[in-house]
Design a protein around this motif. Structure first.
Motif, PDB file in Angstrom:
ATOM      1  N   ARG A1420       0.831  -1.207   0.000  1.00  0.00           N
ATOM      2  CA  ARG A1420       0.000   0.000   0.000  1.00  0.00           C
ATOM      3  C   ARG A1420       0.864   1.256   0.000  1.00  0.00           C
ATOM      4  NH1 ARG A1420      -4.258  -2.791   2.601  1.00  0.00           N
ATOM      5  NH2 ARG A1420      -3.176  -2.839   4.603  1.00  0.00           N
ATOM      6  N   ARG A1421       2.000   1.161   0.666  1.00  0.00           N
ATOM      7  CA  ARG A1421       2.904   2.309   0.771  1.00  0.00           C
ATOM      8  C   ARG A1421       3.467   2.713  -0.584  1.00  0.00           C
ATOM      9  NH1 ARG A1421       6.075   4.382   5.050  1.00  0.00           N
ATOM     10  NH2 ARG A1421       8.084   5.231   4.404  1.00  0.00           N
ATOM     11  N   VAL A1422       3.713   1.716  -1.436  1.00  0.00           N
ATOM     12  CA  VAL A1422       4.354   2.018  -2.729  1.00  0.00           C
ATOM     13  C   VAL A1422       3.397   1.908  -3.909  1.00  0.00           C
ATOM     14  CG1 VAL A1422       6.642   1.342  -1.951  1.00  0.00           C
ATOM     15  CG2 VAL A1422       5.141  -0.370  -2.955  1.00  0.00           C
ATOM     16  N   PHE A1423       2.167   1.496  -3.643  1.00  0.00           N
ATOM     17  CA  PHE A1423       1.238   1.260  -4.754  1.00  0.00           C
ATOM     18  C   PHE A1423       0.541   2.537  -5.213  1.00  0.00           C
ATOM     19  CE2 PHE A1423      -3.035  -0.238  -6.278  1.00  0.00           C
ATOM     20  CZ  PHE A1423      -2.572  -0.749  -7.478  1.00  0.00           C
ATOM     21  N   GLY A1424       0.199   3.396  -4.271  1.00  0.00           N
ATOM     22  CA  GLY A1424      -0.470   4.637  -4.649  1.00  0.00           C
ATOM     23  C   GLY A1424      -1.928   4.425  -4.975  1.00  0.00           C
ATOM     24  N   CYS A1425      -2.381   5.188  -5.971  1.00  0.00           N
ATOM     25  CA  CYS A1425      -3.812   5.165  -6.304  1.00  0.00           C
ATOM     26  C   CYS A1425      -4.184   3.964  -7.168  1.00  0.00           C
ATOM     27  CB  CYS A1425      -4.195   6.450  -7.020  1.00  0.00           C
ATOM     28  SG  CYS A1425      -3.417   6.635  -8.638  1.00  0.00           S
ATOM     29  N   GLY A1426      -3.210   3.324  -7.808  1.00  0.00           N
ATOM     30  CA  GLY A1426      -3.498   2.150  -8.606  1.00  0.00           C
ATOM     31  C   GLY A1426      -3.915   2.421 -10.032  1.00  0.00           C
ATOM     32  N   LYS A1427      -4.030   3.701 -10.413  1.00  0.00           N
ATOM     33  CA  LYS A1427      -4.432   4.016 -11.787  1.00  0.00           C
ATOM     34  C   LYS A1427      -3.278   3.739 -12.747  1.00  0.00           C
ATOM     35  CE  LYS A1427      -8.488   5.499 -10.590  1.00  0.00           C
ATOM     36  NZ  LYS A1427      -9.692   4.725 -10.915  1.00  0.00           N
ATOM     37  N   GLN A1428      -3.640   3.413 -13.995  1.00  0.00           N
ATOM     38  CA  GLN A1428      -2.634   3.100 -14.999  1.00  0.00           C
ATOM     39  C   GLN A1428      -2.750   4.040 -16.191  1.00  0.00           C
ATOM     40  OE1 GLN A1428      -3.770  -1.141 -15.430  1.00  0.00           O
ATOM     41  NE2 GLN A1428      -1.639  -1.610 -14.901  1.00  0.00           N
ATOM     42  N   PRO A1435       1.879   2.109 -14.002  1.00  0.00           N
ATOM     43  CA  PRO A1435       1.136   2.584 -12.831  1.00  0.00           C
ATOM     44  C   PRO A1435       1.485   4.022 -12.454  1.00  0.00           C
ATOM     45  CG  PRO A1435       2.856   1.036 -12.174  1.00  0.00           C
ATOM     46  CD  PRO A1435       2.834   1.027 -13.665  1.00  0.00           C
ATOM     47  N   CYS A1436       0.498   4.714 -11.896  1.00  0.00           N
ATOM     48  CA  CYS A1436       0.689   6.101 -11.439  1.00  0.00           C
ATOM     49  C   CYS A1436       1.658   6.125 -10.265  1.00  0.00           C
ATOM     50  CB  CYS A1436      -0.661   6.690 -11.041  1.00  0.00           C
ATOM     51  SG  CYS A1436      -0.549   8.272 -10.169  1.00  0.00           S
ATOM     52  N   GLU A1437       2.511   7.153 -10.243  1.00  0.00           N
ATOM     53  CA  GLU A1437       3.493   7.291  -9.166  1.00  0.00           C
ATOM     54  C   GLU A1437       3.262   8.530  -8.323  1.00  0.00           C
ATOM     55  OE1 GLU A1437       7.381   7.168 -10.877  1.00  0.00           O
ATOM     56  OE2 GLU A1437       7.063   5.240 -11.843  1.00  0.00           O
ATOM     57  N   ALA A1438       2.127   9.193  -8.486  1.00  0.00           N
ATOM     58  CA  ALA A1438       1.860  10.425  -7.736  1.00  0.00           C
ATOM     59  C   ALA A1438       1.737  10.118  -6.254  1.00  0.00           C
ATOM     60  CB  ALA A1438       0.586  11.087  -8.253  1.00  0.00           C
ATOM     61  N   GLY A1439       2.135  11.098  -5.434  1.00  0.00           N
ATOM     62  CA  GLY A1439       2.067  10.915  -3.990  1.00  0.00           C
ATOM     63  C   GLY A1439       0.649  11.024  -3.487  1.00  0.00           C
ATOM     64  N   GLY A1440       0.397  10.448  -2.293  1.00  0.00           N
ATOM     65  CA  GLY A1440      -0.950  10.473  -1.746  1.00  0.00           C
ATOM     66  C   GLY A1440      -1.888   9.625  -2.580  1.00  0.00           C
ATOM     67  N   LYS A1441      -3.178   9.779  -2.317  1.00  0.00           N
ATOM     68  CA  LYS A1441      -4.162   8.997  -3.074  1.00  0.00           C
ATOM     69  C   LYS A1441      -5.241   9.864  -3.690  1.00  0.00           C
ATOM     70  CE  LYS A1441      -3.385   4.807  -0.401  1.00  0.00           C
ATOM     71  NZ  LYS A1441      -3.925   3.794   0.503  1.00  0.00           N
ATOM     72  N   ALA A1442      -5.314  11.114  -3.248  1.00  0.00           N
ATOM     73  CA  ALA A1442      -6.378  11.987  -3.741  1.00  0.00           C
ATOM     74  C   ALA A1442      -5.830  13.066  -4.660  1.00  0.00           C
ATOM     75  CB  ALA A1442      -7.105  12.628  -2.558  1.00  0.00           C
ATOM     76  N   HIS A1443      -4.750  12.751  -5.391  1.00  0.00           N
ATOM     77  CA  HIS A1443      -4.147  13.743  -6.271  1.00  0.00           C
ATOM     78  C   HIS A1443      -5.051  14.025  -7.474  1.00  0.00           C
ATOM     79  CE1 HIS A1443      -2.212   9.715  -6.743  1.00  0.00           C
ATOM     80  NE2 HIS A1443      -2.757   9.820  -7.932  1.00  0.00           N
ATOM     81  N   GLN A1444      -4.901  15.234  -8.005  1.00  0.00           N
ATOM     82  CA  GLN A1444      -5.737  15.644  -9.136  1.00  0.00           C
ATOM     83  C   GLN A1444      -5.236  15.071 -10.448  1.00  0.00           C
ATOM     84  OE1 GLN A1444      -5.897  19.903  -9.065  1.00  0.00           O
ATOM     85  NE2 GLN A1444      -7.166  19.986  -7.240  1.00  0.00           N
ATOM     86  N   GLU A1445      -3.929  14.853 -10.514  1.00  0.00           N
ATOM     87  CA  GLU A1445      -3.345  14.351 -11.760  1.00  0.00           C
ATOM     88  C   GLU A1445      -2.507  13.108 -11.495  1.00  0.00           C
ATOM     89  OE1 GLU A1445      -2.773  18.338 -14.505  1.00  0.00           O
ATOM     90  OE2 GLU A1445      -1.138  17.714 -13.187  1.00  0.00           O
ATOM     91  N   HIS A1446      -2.636  12.153 -12.397  1.00  0.00           N
ATOM     92  CA  HIS A1446      -1.797  10.954 -12.344  1.00  0.00           C
ATOM     93  C   HIS A1446      -0.577  11.187 -13.228  1.00  0.00           C
ATOM     94  CE1 HIS A1446      -5.273   9.105 -10.531  1.00  0.00           C
ATOM     95  NE2 HIS A1446      -5.995   9.316 -11.618  1.00  0.00           N
ATOM     96  N   HIS A1447       0.543  10.633 -12.809  1.00  0.00           N
ATOM     97  CA  HIS A1447       1.746  10.746 -13.636  1.00  0.00           C
ATOM     98  C   HIS A1447       2.692   9.607 -13.302  1.00  0.00           C
ATOM     99  CE1 HIS A1447       4.502  11.975 -10.405  1.00  0.00           C
ATOM    100  NE2 HIS A1447       3.457  12.611  -9.911  1.00  0.00           N
ATOM    101  N   ALA A1448       3.597   9.344 -14.218  1.00  0.00           N
ATOM    102  CA  ALA A1448       4.627   8.322 -14.013  1.00  0.00           C
ATOM    103  C   ALA A1448       5.932   8.842 -14.606  1.00  0.00           C
ATOM    104  CB  ALA A1448       4.227   7.011 -14.679  1.00  0.00           C
TER     105      ALA A1448
END
Length: 1543
Positions: A1420-1428, A1435-1448
């Motif tokens: 869970r610590r390294v998985f993030g929001c799980g979006k691809q 997989p998305c690497e953005a911090g937190g889980k409620a970020h507005q934008e996904h990025h990798a």
């Protein structure tokens, strides 16, 4: 008049009185005056002491302040406080301004002298031409000092075609007219000269005179100085005094005392005007016998009413001796006023000039000077002489060749190849010309072209010119090097000026005709014909870059350039000719500078932007006393940086060590305005320099405001982009050419209008940048209408070229500088970047500019670093939050487990209290986390301002975590309640059956006690065995629940209102589902496939759904198996959580599949779960089987029975039973179940912590291992079964860590020590009753002690209630002995458990049993929001889980995740980071299979940000994977292999 011997002592004494003795000779440098310190911010009109006066003069002069000569001194005022003091001859506290100027020239080094003469010339002050004798008994011709002065004028011969002359005053052929006086002259020749030169315009004091402030004191060392000033026509015959330029020389002091100077002037002047009242005998003799004067001598005689007749006769005698006529005398009588006198002198000059056509320049005069014993500053300076020779050798090499040809031969590296390289680098980013080519192939071609050019550049050999240049510039004598660079600048300017002037003239004509083609051609010619010092410096950088990686490394060049930058020479940052940056060169130069200043290199970066020719460079030069090139033409483009040191007294307040000035070319160039790429060029430049700057000054010339609107639009775009990455520069609008003391107040409406325009532009820019929530300029920057707008009057006071600098201009510029520095002192932002950070910022900004779309985000290294730091901190906070709640949950679960369902405190009441406590704990932890985030953004380090925009995202993530943790806690509490109710029923049954056995034992005991004879142990055992067998005949087992039916009912309920009746019809037994392989069926599971005609597309959709289903099945099966491994009963929450997990997977393909797919997948997975959960339930029933339970207690009952019969003391056995039957299982369960969080903590605090510190680093470690193992299946699983593979990887990593480096037994023993400390505390507390007194020593107290102990431990460990009943059964032990035995047994138990821990610390077994699974928590610590990523599934690497934008950080070729061409079925080799910046199109289910431009991908995926790769090599890893396993991927996807570039 002072003789040389007098001067020999007078000069040191005078310098001492000024505080300048230590600086004599020539020890004050220009660089020392450029330091930004508190003294430099002082602008008092009056100085406190005579010693302060020279420095105040210098500071004002360097700011081109025309009031610099009229500084008042407090001590001078004190001298004349009374009427009688005015007649005092004491002048110890007074000084003549000319003496101060001479003293400063004596103390200034050659470069400061040159700067002083330049600034004096700008102020239209007369400048020293001949400096009087110093202690060396030689006056000096200031040839070098005058070389810096460039003048422009329009002779009447060029007035019709508006031509002009631009030339250096030392080389210009300008006739010289000299003015001298005799000792007894009462008429001020300086005042006459001022009237003469001011005749065509307002009066101005060109020469200092006795009626000026500071001019009345007797001169001490200035006599003998010859000053020079120039009259320059503007081309207007009605204004101009003379049709061409004229130079005027003014000898200070009695001409007879300075025969050398006079002889020199006689040789070089067209005319000499001698001012006198009368001739003394020696004076008459000198003039009569001079053979140098010819007919150029003119006498200006001041005739008084009482003039002696001898005066006229002496004048006539001299005239006769020199063969002069009446025209050579000009009489000043009572009837001739100043205006008339000036007219007469002016007419005389005109006539004299017309009669003498030949003129000589100052350079030729310098050849005459030594003949008369006059030294020439250039000729007496060895470093200057050798430097000039070196410069001349280089310039001589140009010969008669065209500059363009010369540059191609001698400066080849900055030529076409460099420009092509710049174009290739931009095209690599923008991919605008790919056409129909495949992007990856096109990029490979570009890379090949780039490597070919770099190879060509690396084969470079030093040309003769650059060899000479490097040899000279590498001189160990830094003074000689500085002279060389100055000489090069002067000589190259002279060489190219003629060509440039004619081209500018042609350009002006074409501009009027609006001939864009011709403008472009002439503009290119201007570039080609331009040759300056900057071209050689640029070539030096290219030589360094080209030699990198080859055997010909020139290591010292960056050090050399760093020394020059540190010494105050500008360094080219952006090559405007090629619109490119030599990044390696800039990086290494600045890093050398960083070392040079001992890492104290914090930079405050200041930039000026504006329309061309609005005075940007002049503004910087005036503000800071620097020397950026000021030219009427635009020959060199780009940006230059110059370093100013900050004084020790300001470093702390400003938080910087240097101010870095960036001077840019003018925007909206009229030369380039009609060219196609003009706006793009300006946009790139503005964005780049604004991005680098902490302070941006936008220079607005009021007459060009309409053109300025475009600049504002460019700037607002740049400010908006900077805001998005957290950098908020301070912005000032400087409005030039605004006169009037009330300008600020009167123009308030204009400021409002500017703000309206800024708001309008901001709204437009925000819309273009997709930031529609921003509508005002003040939302981008801290902008104050009054504080951020400055009004500065025009630069010139009058009509150039005779106009001096406007005093108001320099005063307002200084005031602006002072207020700006004070504003910066009060800022509360982060410390400024040091050089390493600044270089990272340059790299990121330039990269963003090259990509043209200015998506900075995480492609900016510093932003990425700041974001990564925040993400790491946030992960720590999140774990702290979660860990706290896990610990609380352990205690809460124990409380629930220890609650009697039928006791005085109901289970519902306990749970209600715990739920409220949970709310309070979660709320408290949320607030703590929010406060940590707020405090983090108040930090001064880690560049937190750069991630300010993400503060809201992380704040939302905290709320998201709070909701997630709350749901988890409430679910766990609900599960604990359900388990408690389930176990309570079992416990009640066990208690009832145990009670029945107890009754039987007591009944048997009574029967045996009544017998007279005593029974043996064997007889007692036989009787007990008989009773036992009879009692167990009627014991029945536990009833089994229909788990599959319960789950099916929940499954029905989970569909809510969905129409699933048809799909669920006939489903009766869940256990029959999930037995065979799950297959996606096109007709049953899709509604839209019939509309898709393309067979490849249809198959891809089916495959995607199949992979999603398989992924869901595998991950859910793992989840089911982990849950079923727990030694507890089934409860309905397990099915609820399972269905929620399945829904998450269905969401990934929800838009493509129908309800039948959902039903079938849920039935399949729930079928697997039903069998596992039923098995779990049966295990629980078997473990809790009443018969089995009683059999386990049989020996205990037997022992109790025998002891009671024999009336033995039970203290030791009861205490031992209590520890073994109650405490041991409770402690063991506590350690095994709660140690999960400790394992996570141990991993995070170990040397492996970095592997879990951020998502990007975690990805790196996994990908590294995959590459080492080289197995296709692992890559495939990583892409399609990421969660399952990663969890397995983490679990294996945890097992390996505890097998090698970490000790599980240590963790368990630590846990054991903690719990035993709690038990021992509980024992001590339990020995007292409710009143606080010790319990009595009786059997009843023993029961109370046990009850107290259970209550004290009710929140710590789960005590088995039935075992407690056994302890209390017929317990006759006295309290004190029982307590003592209990303490001894506790010691034995602790030792026993420690030994068991040592014998068995199997980490795998522990992981199966713990409540909190470490591998799940770390995942869970390294998985993030799980979006691809919608294209490549990274997989998305953005911090937190409620970020507005996904990025990798790194994307991959789309073919790796089954993307194929819908026409050819070939796997896609393109990487989405390239695709979204190319001209290609995509089509998929989201676009309804209609083609859509990749560039507009955010239309369908607005929450995904896909920036370009940082480097060409960024995606090499996945390219390698595709190339290596191309065939295998194609086979897996039933497609054709990808076609990739051959290199």
């Amino acid at each position: 008049m002072a003789s040389f011997k007098d001067l020999e002592g007078l000069i040191p004494a005078f310098l001492h009185s000024l505080g300048l003795a230590e600086y004599y000779p020539n020890k004050i440098s220009l660089r020392s005056l450029q330091e930004i310190n508190k003294e430099s911010l002082s602008d008092a009109a009056e100085v406190e002491s005579l010693e302060a006066k020279p420095w105040a003069f210098l500071r004002k002069l360097l700011m081109s302040n025309t009031k610099s000569r009229t500084l008042a001194c407090a001590t001078e005022k004190e001298e004349t406080n009374s009427f009688f003091d005015a007649f005092s001859e004491s002048d110890k506290n007074s000084s003549n301004i000319l003496d101060i100027i001479v003293a400063l020239f004596f103390c200034a080094d050659s470069f400061l002298q040159q700067e002083m003469t330049l600034k004096m010339s700008l102020c239209q002050f007369a400048v020293p031409f001949l400096l009087p004798s110093d202690t060396q008994n030689q006056c000096t011709l200031m040839l070098w000092a005058l070389r810096g002065i460039m003048k422009e004028w329009r002779p009447h011969s060029l007035s019709e075609d508006k031509g002009f002359v631009e030339e250096n005053v030392v080389s210009a052929q300008i006739p010289l007219v000299s003015f001298v006086r005799l000792r007894n002259c009462s008429l001020s020749k300086s005042q006459v000269l001022n009237h003469l030169l001011s005749k065509s315009q307002q009066h101005y004091e060109f020469f200092c005179h006795r009626d000026m402030n500071g001019g009345s004191c007797p001169r001490k060392i200035a006599n003998g100085m010859v000053e020079m000033c120039w009259y320059l026509p503007c081309g207007n015959m009605s204004i101009d005094l003379f049709p061409d330029a004229v130079a005027f020389a003014n000898l200070r002091g009695d001409v007879c005392a300075f025969e050398t100077q006079f002889a020199f002037l006689a040789k070089v002047s067209h005319a000499i005007f001698v001012f006198l009242d009368k001739f003394e005998e020696n004076e008459q003799k000198m003039f009569a016998t001079s053979s140098l004067l010819d007919s150029k001598l003119f006498f200006v005689v001041n005739f008084q009413r009482d003039t002696n007749p001898d005066v006229k006769s002496s004048v006539e005698a001299v005239m006769a001796a020199q063969n002069l006529n009446r025209e050579n005398i000009i009489g000043k009588s009572q009837n001739v006023n100043m205006a008339r006198l000036v007219d007469m002198i002016c007419s005389t000059i005109k006539k004299s000039l017309s009669e003498h056509s030949a003129s000589q320049n100052i350079e030729s005069m310098a050849k005459i000077a030594p003949e008369l014993g006059i030294s020439v500053d250039e000729l007496t300076c060895k470093p200057s002489l050798s430097a000039e020779e070196a410069a001349q050798r280089i310039v001589k090499g140009i010969g008669v060749r065209e500059i363009q040809v010369y540059k191609k031969k001698q400066l080849p590296l900055q030529g076409e190849n460099w420009k092509k390289l710049a174009g290739i680098e931009k095209e690599e980013c923008r991919l605008q010309s790919a056409g129909d080519s495949k992007l990856e192939g096109y990029k490979a071609e570009l890379q090949q072209d780039k490597e070919r050019i770099l190879k060509t550049q690396s084969q470079y050999k030093l040309t003769a010119a650059m060899s000479e240049f490097l040899k000279a510039v590498n001189s160990k004598d830094h003074i000689e090097r500085a002279f060389f660079l100055k000489w090069m600048g002067h000589k190259l300017d002279m060489r190219s000026r003629k060509d440039l002037s004619s081209l500018r003239h042609d350009l002006k004509k074409k501009r009027q005709l609006k001939d864009s083609d011709s403008i472009a051609k002439i503009d290119q010619k201007l570039l080609d014909c331009s040759l300056g010092l900057e071209h050689y410096m640029r070539e030096m950088g290219h030589i360094y870059e080209a030699s990198l990686g080859s055997g010909n490394k020139i290591h010292e060049l960056p050090t050399l350039a760093a020394e020059l930058l540190h010494a105050g020479f500008p360094l080219e940052l952006l090559d405007g000719d090629a619109s490119n940056i030599p990044e390696k060169w800039i990086n290494d130069v600045l890093m050398e500078l960083h070392k040079m200043v001992e890492q104290k290199s914090r930079l405050l970066v200041l930039t000026v932007l504006g329309v061309q020719s609005t005075g940007k460079s002049t503004l910087l030069n005036t503000m800071f006393g620097v020397q950026f090139a000021v030219s009427s033409g635009r020959c060199t483009r780009g940006a230059y940086m110059l370093l100013l040191p900050v004084g020790d007294d300001l470093r702390t307040e400003l938080s910087c060590d240097f101010i870095l000035l960036i001077d840019t070319e003018g925007l909206k160039s009229p030369d380039l305005a009609q060219l196609d790429n003009s706006y793009e060029h300006d946009n790139q430049l503005a964005t780049f320099v604004i991005g680098l700057s902490d302070v941006t000054i936008i220079n607005v010339a009021m007459e060009n405001f309409n053109e300025m609107k475009d600049i504002i639009q460019i700037a607002v775009h740049a400010f908006l982009r900077m805001r998005e990455i957290g950098k908020k520069p301070i912005c000032y609008f400087v409005h030039q050419n605004v006169a009037g003391v009330s300008a600020h107040n009167k123009l308030s409406a204009d400021r409002e209008h500017l703000l309206d325009h800024l708001n309008e532009v901001t709204e437009i820019a925000a819309t273009m940048e997709k930031k529609t929530h921003i509508s005002k300029f003040t939302e981008i920057l801290d902008y104050d209408l009054d504080l951020n707008n400055w009004y500065i009057p025009g630069l010139w006071y009058g009509t150039p070229p005779m106009a001096p600098v406007n005093t108001g201009y320099s005063a307002e510029v200084f005031d602006f500088k002072k207020k700006m520095i004070n504003h910066l002192k009060g800022r509360n932002g982060d410390a400024f970047f040091d050089i390493p950070k600044f270089l990272e910022w340059i790299s990121s900004m330039w990269r963003a500019v090259k990509f043209e779309n200015f998506i900075f985000s995480f492609q900016n290294t510093l932003v990425a670093q700041a974001y990564d730091n925040l993400s790491k901190e946030f992960s720590e906070w999140e774990w702290s939050f979660t860990r706290h709640l896990y610990d609380w949950l352990d205690s809460a679960t124990v409380q629930i487990s220890n609650t009697e369902t039928s006791g005085p405190e109901t289970l519902e009441a306990v749970v209600a209290t715990l739920q409220q406590d949970a709310q309070n704990e979660i709320s408290s932890q949320e607030k703590k986390m929010q406060e940590k985030l707020k405090q983090y953004f108040k930090r001064k380090d880690r560049h937190v301002n750069l991630v300010e925009r993400y503060k809201t995202d992380f704040m939302k993530s905290i709320n998201s975590i709070q909701i997630e943790v709350k749901n988890m806690v409430m679910n766990k509490l609900d599960a604990a309640v359900q388990l408690r109710k389930s176990t309570s029923k079992v416990e009640d049954l066990h208690r009832k059956q145990a009670g029945m056995i107890e009754d039987k034992v007591l009944e048997l005991l009574k029967n045996y006690k009544d017998r007279k004879e005593e029974l043996s142990d064997e007889e007692l055992k036989a009787g007990f065995e008989s009773m036992w067998n009879k009692a167990l005949v009627n014991i029945s087992g536990l009833k089994e629940r229909d788990i599959p039916s319960e789950m099916l009912k929940q499954l029905w309920q989970s569909f809510y209102n969905a129409q699933v009746t048809e799909e669920m019809r006939g489903v009766k037994d869940l256990t029959k589902y999930g037995c065979d392989e799950f297959k996606v069926k096109s007709k049953r599971h899709f509604d839209t496939l019939r509309q898709i005609k393309n067979v490849f597309t249809t198959r891809n959709i089916e495959q995607e759904a199949q992979r999603a289903a398989e992924n869901a099945i595998k991950n859910c099966t793992t989840m089911i198996e982990e849950t079923a491994a727990f030694k507890s009963d089934y409860h309905s929450l397990l099915t609820k959580q399972l269905i929620e997990k399945i829904d998450e997977y269905i969401q990934t393909v929800n838009s493509k599949t129908n309800i039948a797919f959902e039903v079938d997948l849920k039935l399949y997975i729930c079928g697997i779960a039903s069998r596992k959960f039923l098995e779990m339930h049966r295990k629980f029933l078997a473990d809790k089987d009443p018969l089995k339970h009683l059999e386990a207690l049989k020996s205990e009952f037997l022992s109790e029975f025998i002891d009671l019969y024999r009336s033995k003391d039970q203290c030791q056995r009861k205490a031992q039973n209590f520890t073994q039957l109650c405490l041991k299982p409770a402690v063991t369960e506590y350690i095994n179940q709660s140690i999960g969080t400790d394992i996570v903590e141990a991993i995070l605090n170990s040397k492996h912590s970095t592997e879990y510190s951020s998502r990007s680093y975690f990805q790196y470690n996994i990908l590294k291992e995959l590459l080492e193992k080289e197995k296709f299946t692992l890559f495939f699983k990583y892409i399609h079964n990421y969660e399952r593979l990663v969890k397995k990887w983490i679990r294996r990593h945890v097992i390996q860590s505890f097998s090698k480096n970490l000790s599980l037994s240590k963790l368990k023993k630590k846990k054991l020590a903690f719990i035993f400390e709690k038990i021992e505390e509980a024992v001590e507390v339990s020995q007292c009753g409710e009143d606080g007194n010790p319990l009595p020593n009786n059997a009843e107290s023993t029961t109370v002690l046990i009850q107290n102990l259970c209550k004290a431990l009710s929140k710590v460990i789960t005590l088995p209630m039935d075992a407690m009943d056994r302890i209390r059964f017929q317990n006759t032990s006295l309290c004190t002995p029982f307590t003592n035995n209990l303490k001894e047994c506790l010691k034995d138990l602790k030792k026993q458990l420690e030994e068991e821990i040592d014998r068995s610390s199997d980490i795998s077994e522990t992981l199966d049993y713990v409540t909190v699974k470490p591998h799940n928590e770390l995942f869970r610590r390294v998985f993030g929001c799980g979006k691809q990523c919608p294209f490549c599934k990274v997989p998305c690497e953005a911090g937190g889980k409620a970020h507005q934008e996904h990025h990798a950080a790194v994307h991959r070729p789309q073919g790796l995740c089954a993307y194929t061409s819908w026409i050819t079925n070939i796997l896609g080799e393109e990487i989405c980071t390239s695709s979204v910046h190319g001209n290609g199109q995509f089509q998929n289910h989201e676009t309804n299979f209609e083609s859509h431009p990749y560039k507009e991908y955010r239309t369908y995926y607005p929450d995904w940000l896909i920036p370009p790769d940082r480097t060409v090599e960024a995606s090499d890893y996945w390219k390698y994977v595709l190339v290596t396993y191309n065939e295998r991927f194609a086979e897996e996807y039933k497609a054709k292999p990808a076609v990739y570039p051959s290199i």
